[in-house]
Each structure stands twice: as C-alpha cells, then as structure tokens.
Design a protein around this motif. Structure first.
Motif, PDB file in Angstrom:
ATOM      1  N   GLN A   1       0.799  -1.229   0.000  1.00 28.30           N
ATOM      2  CA  GLN A   1       0.000   0.000   0.000  1.00 28.30           C
ATOM      3  C   GLN A   1       0.829   1.276   0.000  1.00 28.30           C
ATOM      4  OE1 GLN A   1      -3.522   0.680   0.361  1.00 28.30           O
ATOM      5  NE2 GLN A   1      -3.791  -1.380  -0.452  1.00 28.30           N
ATOM      6  N   ASP A   2       1.922   1.291   0.782  1.00 30.17           N
ATOM      7  CA  ASP A   2       2.628   2.571   0.915  1.00 30.17           C
ATOM      8  C   ASP A   2       3.354   2.956  -0.375  1.00 30.17           C
ATOM      9  OD1 ASP A   2       4.648   0.773   1.076  1.00 30.17           O
ATOM     10  OD2 ASP A   2       5.331   1.320   3.082  1.00 30.17           O
TER      11      ASP A   2
ATOM     12  N   PHE B   1       1.936   3.503  -2.963  1.00 24.06           N
ATOM     13  CA  PHE B   1       1.074   4.463  -3.666  1.00 24.06           C
ATOM     14  C   PHE B   1       1.584   5.893  -3.542  1.00 24.06           C
ATOM     15  CE2 PHE B   1      -2.073   1.043  -3.911  1.00 24.06           C
ATOM     16  CZ  PHE B   1      -2.507   1.228  -5.216  1.00 24.06           C
TER      17      PHE B   1
ATOM     18  N   ASN C   1       1.324   8.856  -6.304  1.00 21.60           N
ATOM     19  CA  ASN C   1       0.883  10.216  -5.970  1.00 21.60           C
ATOM     20  C   ASN C   1       1.960  11.273  -6.210  1.00 21.60           C
ATOM     21  OD1 ASN C   1      -1.349   8.896  -5.043  1.00 21.60           O
ATOM     22  ND2 ASN C   1      -1.209   9.591  -2.922  1.00 21.60           N
TER      23      ASN C   1
END
Ligand SMILES: *[C@@H]1O[C@H](CO)[C@@H](O)[C@H](O)[C@H]1NC(C)=O
Ligand SMILES: *[C@@H]1O[C@H](CO)[C@@H](O)[C@H](O)[C@H]1NC(C)=O
Ligand SMILES: *[C@@H]1O[C@H](CO)[C@@H](O)[C@H](O)[C@H]1NC(C)=O
Ligand SMILES: *[C@@H]1O[C@H](CO)[C@@H](O)[C@H](O)[C@H]1NC(C)=O
Ligand SMILES: *[C@@H]1O[C@H](CO)[C@@H](O)[C@H](O)[C@H]1NC(C)=O
Ligand SMILES: *[C@@H]1O[C@H](CO)[C@@H](O)[C@H](O)[C@H]1NC(C)=O
Length: 530
Positions: free
Chosen positions: A462-463, A465, A469
């Motif tokens: 997840q991190d 992402f 971004n």
C-alpha cells in the motif's frame, strides 16, 4: 458464434459452393473490366511502380533501437544479459503452486500481471515482424535482440502448456495486484496461476498461443530446429484444444472481463490456422480457413481494425501472401476463390485507411483514432498492416489498389504508414513523442509501477502508492514504452494516474517494432517464410 468442428464437405455443399464460385468469377471479372477501363482512360502504358528512396532511414533505425527495449523493461523471471539497470529478478516463484515454471514471460503493462492473451499476441506480432523485416532488423543490429525477446515469451508459453488440454493463461490476481503499487522485484503478494481446460475452455487464448508458437517456430527454424519443432508441436496441440473445446475464455473465467475481455474466438481460430499453414505447409489448414469455416467466420467484404481482440485484419493480410506470391496449384478452385476473398477484404481495409471518408476516424493531426483507451494501438497496428501490404504489392509488382473508383499505388499505403509512425515520434499538434526515450519531449509520468519507484526505496503493497501520488517525474525510464496515446482532439495529459492515456502495453511496442522495422529501409519482403 460457436465453432463448427465438423467438416462440411457433403455433396449439397459442393453444389452450393460451385454456384458461389461462379458468382465470384462474374463479380470479380466485372470489377476488373471496370478497373482496366478506368485505367486506360488515363494512361496508355503500365507505368513504373513508384518506389520509396533507397537507403536506411536514420529516424526509424533509432526508433527501432528504442522500441525493442520495452520488452527488457517488462521481463519477469531470472534475467539474463539485462540491459535495464533499474530492473532485476522477479516472479521467480510464478507457477510453483501448480508445479510449473511460469517465471519468464512479460508483465503486460504498468502493473505486475502476466495476462496470457495479450502476451501471446505480442509474441505473434513480434514474430511476424521478424519474419517480414528480419533483414532490416539485422542491418541495425536489432535482430538478435528481437529474437531473444520473442523467446522470453515463447519459453513461458511452452511451460504454460504442460498437458494437452491445459493452458495457463494468467499469473497474478488482478484484484490483489491492483490494490498494490510496487516494483516487481519487491512484490510478495500471492500470484496464483489460472488455467483454461476442457471444463473451462478458452479457444481465443489457446488459438492466439498457437498462432504465437507457430509464427515463432518459423523464426527459429534455421538457427534452432529442435526448439522450432517443439514450438510447432505445442501450436498444433493447442489448436486442437481450441477447436475441440469451443469457448470464450472470459466466459470461462469471468474475472478477466474487466481486463482483457474477448469478444469471440472465431477470429483467433482463423489466425492460428493461417499461421499453422505457413509453419507446416499442410493443406488441411487452408481447407479450414476456406471451405470449412471461411464463410461462417471470416466476415469477407467487411473489414475490421486490427487489435489485441480482433485478428481478422491480420488474418486477411497474412493469407493475402498466398495470393500475392503464387498459389499452390494443388489448392482446389473453390479454396483459391476463398483465399481471393481474404485478399479482397484486406484490400477493403487498405481502402478504408486511404479513402477520405475515413477521416471521421482520424484526428485533425492525422492519426487513426477509434477508442480513447490505448488509442495508439489502432493507428500503429493498422499502419503495420499497411506497410506489410504495400510491400507485398511492391514485391509482387502489383501497381495498383482499386478503391471505389480510384486507383492507389503501394507508395500511398507506405506514406500512410509513415504518417502514423511520424505522428507517434513527435510530428503531432502536441509536438510530443509517444515513444518513451525517443526525442526530448516524451511522457515523463508513464503509468508504470517499476518506472515510478526509485530502486533503493523499500515499499510494501500500500505505501508504494506514494510513488503514484508523487508530483515528480518517473525516476526510471520505461524506455521503448508506447503509451496509450492522445484524445481525439490530439491532446494528451502527462499524468501518472491517467492510465487511459499514460499506460503502455507490450503489444503497442510489438506493433511499433513491426511498423518501424518496415520503414527502416525499402527492400522486397521474402516470398516465403520457410
Ligand atoms: C479448470 O479450470 C478452471 C478455471 O481456471 C479451474 O477452476 C479448475 O480447477 C480447472 N480444472 C482442473 C481439473 O484443474
Ligand atoms: C465482455 O464481452 C462480452 C461479449 O462481447 C459481453 O457480453 C460482456 O458484457 C463483456 N463484459 C464486460 C465486463 O464488459
Ligand atoms: C509545436 O511546434 C510548432 C512548430 O515548431 C509550433 O508552432 C507549435 O506551437 C508547437 N506546439 C506546441 C503545443 O508546443
Ligand atoms: C495517494 O493519494 C490518494 C488520493 O489522493 C490518497 O487517498 C492516498 O492516501 C495517497 N497514498 C499515499 C501512500 O500517499
Ligand atoms: C480534449 O478532449 C478531452 C477528452 O474528451 C477533453 O477532456 C479535453 O478538455 C479536450 N481538450 C481540449 C483542449 O479541447
Ligand atoms: C487514480 O485514478 C483512479 C481512477 O480515476 C482513482 O480512483 C484513484 O483515486 C486515483 N488515485 C490517486 C492516487 O490519485
């Protein structure tokens, strides 16, 4: 449409075919008369065929060297002679749960999925490009590289077909995969392997895989006869599987519908049989595409655009080869007539490409444009067919193509192909090169997990992402990527989360490699692949 697996050679059918054959003779005959009449009103002698200038075109040589590198960017497995400094080994356990080694092959696009349907198609197009334009590739030192890229996929496809009616068509779970943003080297997610088999068939994916292997068997025929035979054996078995267990793979495995939904399999059956004919010379495959299934499957007279989902246009051009370069005299008349129909339909596609009425499917900047998702695939895929078809015309000294009352020359088709290649390389209203690493103004925010994350960064699912971004350009160059491409108004938004426009695919690169290798130089194509 369901595949008919029984042959249709009853005597009733014969009478019917004779009638059709007679009509075809009349209609084609009339068309020729009109054509020649038109012709002689304007010209009294058959003029010289206008040919492109001799010599190598620097721009396309350079574009070829760039575009072949995307296959290195996409490789899974234990890398050999790695050319991409930010890539490393990945997917080493792919297939292990099923006792097959599916570690090789290529990631499809900007994610970490290995989707078998587009991967096999990438291999088929790459193999076709090598068969038509291997000499050009060799002249710019790219032949070996292209062959190695092809083999990286076919090694995977061989392992993906461990027994007669089993084909692994996917590694990775797209739902799990898309919830993560990671480098392939760092991924620890579950990567299940999914198969088609006789209870869950997939004639489209099995046929496409057969087509890839049959085409690749021709590529490796001289240099590695053992490997070539192995590929051909798999191709024949897969084609039988496809034919004996008719089914759409995305119906058998519905989750695939969100990604690579197949609209049907009859196009792939014809495409595979056409490649198998070239690879074996076995006349049964000609029967298959003509009198057995041509009428029901081939959509003669009604051209469609070439894409990862629809192989009819490719089939028509490939089968035109037989018509251009000499019919086998053992081919019965009705079958020859049917082969003629394939060529006529290929010509109809070329007319659609050339005629001004096609402008409703073109951007103001001159790009063939049909769909906002991966818009470039239609332009470059069909431009590849145009350059191949124009070369069949040059090589066979066919001076004209007749489209709705007008005559076109093979050079017109080549010019069209050049216009599409040049658009991609920066001759467009945005002045942007859609081939990453070519020129200076190319997309810097390609939607690609590996390219967007710095090599040293530690990320879990997840991190990662934060790298999607990030407002900074990709730290790694996805060299050779051909992105999805512009809107109908010729604009492009260079944003990493714009997967519609900014995500590259391996088949875009395969189309582009084929297209620019055709444009590198203008020599005759070979008359026979064997
Ligand atoms: C056949 O394929 C389906 C779909 O992938 C799978 O669920 C099933 O387990 C397979 N059958 C066998 C016998 O492995
Ligand atoms: C997939 O394609 C089939 C056949 O063309 C169609 O019926 C189905 O709705 C499509 N599925 C999705 C999710 O688009
Ligand atoms: C593209 O280049 C042309 C000619 O150099 C220039 O006139 C035009 O403004 C440029 N367009 C963009 C969007 O930068
Ligand atoms: C990335 O941006 C999305 C949407 O703005 C946000 O929900 C998410 O928390 C961000 N993720 C990271 C890891 O920064
Ligand atoms: C171009 O088309 C896209 C998609 O339809 C639209 O979002 C965008 O605003 C258009 N740009 C211009 C300059 O018209
Ligand atoms: C990326 O775009 C998708 C679809 O438009 C959206 O759901 C998602 O939140 C966006 N993610 C980020 C990080 O902006």
């Amino acid at each position: 449409m369901e595949a008919k697996t029984k042959s249709t050679s009853d005597s009733d059918e014969w009478h019917w075919w004779l009638l059709v054959a007679a009509m075809v003779v009349l209609v084609t005959g009339a068309a020729y008369v009109t054509m020649w009449r038109n012709f002689h009103e304007h010209r009294h002698e058959v003029p010289q065929i206008r040919r492109p200038p001799e010599g190598f075109v620097q721009k396309y040589s350079e574009a070829l060297r760039v575009s072949t590198q995307f296959f290195d960017v996409q490789k899974s497995g234990k890398l050999e002679n790695n050319r991409i400094e930010w890539r490393g080994d990945s997917g080493l356990n792919d297939g292990k749960d099923e006792n097959v080694d599916l570690s090789k092959g290529m990631y499809d696009a900007g994610d970490l999925m290995k989707f078998g349907f587009p991967m096999a198609f990438t291999a088929t197009v790459l193999a076709w490009s090598i068969l038509e334009y291997g000499q050009h590739m060799e002249a710019v030192n790219e032949l070996k590289h292209a062959q190695q890229s092809l083999k990286w996929i076919t090694d995977y496809l061989i392992n993906a077909h461990p027994s007669d009616n089993v084909l692994y068509i996917q590694v990775g779970d797209p739902e799990i995969d898309h919830k993560c943003w990671q480098r392939p080297e760092a991924s620890t997610e579950k990567r299940p392997a999914t198969q088609v088999n006789n209870s869950h068939p997939g004639s489209d994916v099995a046929s496409e895989t057969a087509a890839a292997m049959a085409a690749a068997s021709l590529v490796f025929k001289n240099q590695d006869p053992g490997y070539s035979k192995l590929l051909l054996g798999h191709a024949q078995k897969l084609f039988e599987f496809a034919n004996n267990y008719p089914g759409v793979y995305s119906k058998s495995i519905p989750i695939i519908q969100e990604y690579y939904n197949s609209s049907g399999f009859v196009d792939e059956l014809l495409w595979a049989a056409s490649w198998l004919y070239h690879a074996t010379g076995d006349h049964d495959y000609i029967r298959y595409v003509t009198v057995v299934h041509g009428n029901a499957f081939a959509n003669w007279g009604d051209p469609t655009w070439f894409s990862w989902d629809n192989k009819l246009a490719g089939t028509q051009v490939l089968l035109s080869r037989i018509n251009f370069f000499g019919m086998d005299t053992r081919i019965p008349i009705v079958e020859s007539m049917n082969l003629q129909m394939y060529r006529r339909t290929a010509e109809a596609l070329m007319c659609t490409i050339l005629l001004p009425s096609a402008t409703k499917e073109k951007t103001n900047g001159g790009l063939i444009w049909l769909n906002e998702w991966d818009s470039l695939q239609y332009a470059i895929g069909n431009a590849f067919l145009a350059v191949v078809f124009s070369d069949y015309m040059f090589t066979s000294k066919t001076p004209y193509l007749y489209c709705n009352g007008k005559l076109y020359e093979p050079i017109n088709l080549r010019d069209f192909a050049i216009s599409q290649a040049d658009y991609v390389l920066g001759n467009n209203p945005m002045n942007m090169s859609y081939l990453v690493g070519y020129g200076l103004n190319y997309p810097k925010y390609v939607h690609h997990r590996g390219a967007s994350i710095p090599v040293g960064s530690i990320t879990s699912c997840q991190d990662g992402f934060k790298w999607l971004n990030s407002t900074r350009p990709n730290p790694n160059l996805a060299i050779g990527a051909v992105v999805g491409g512009p809107f109908l108004n010729d604009t492009y938004i260079d944003s990493r989360n714009n997967s519609m426009q900014a995500e590259p695919t391996t088949y875009n690169s395969a189309f582009f490699v084929g297209l620019v290798s055709g444009l590198v130089a203008s020599t005759s194509v070979v008359r026979s692949f064997t």
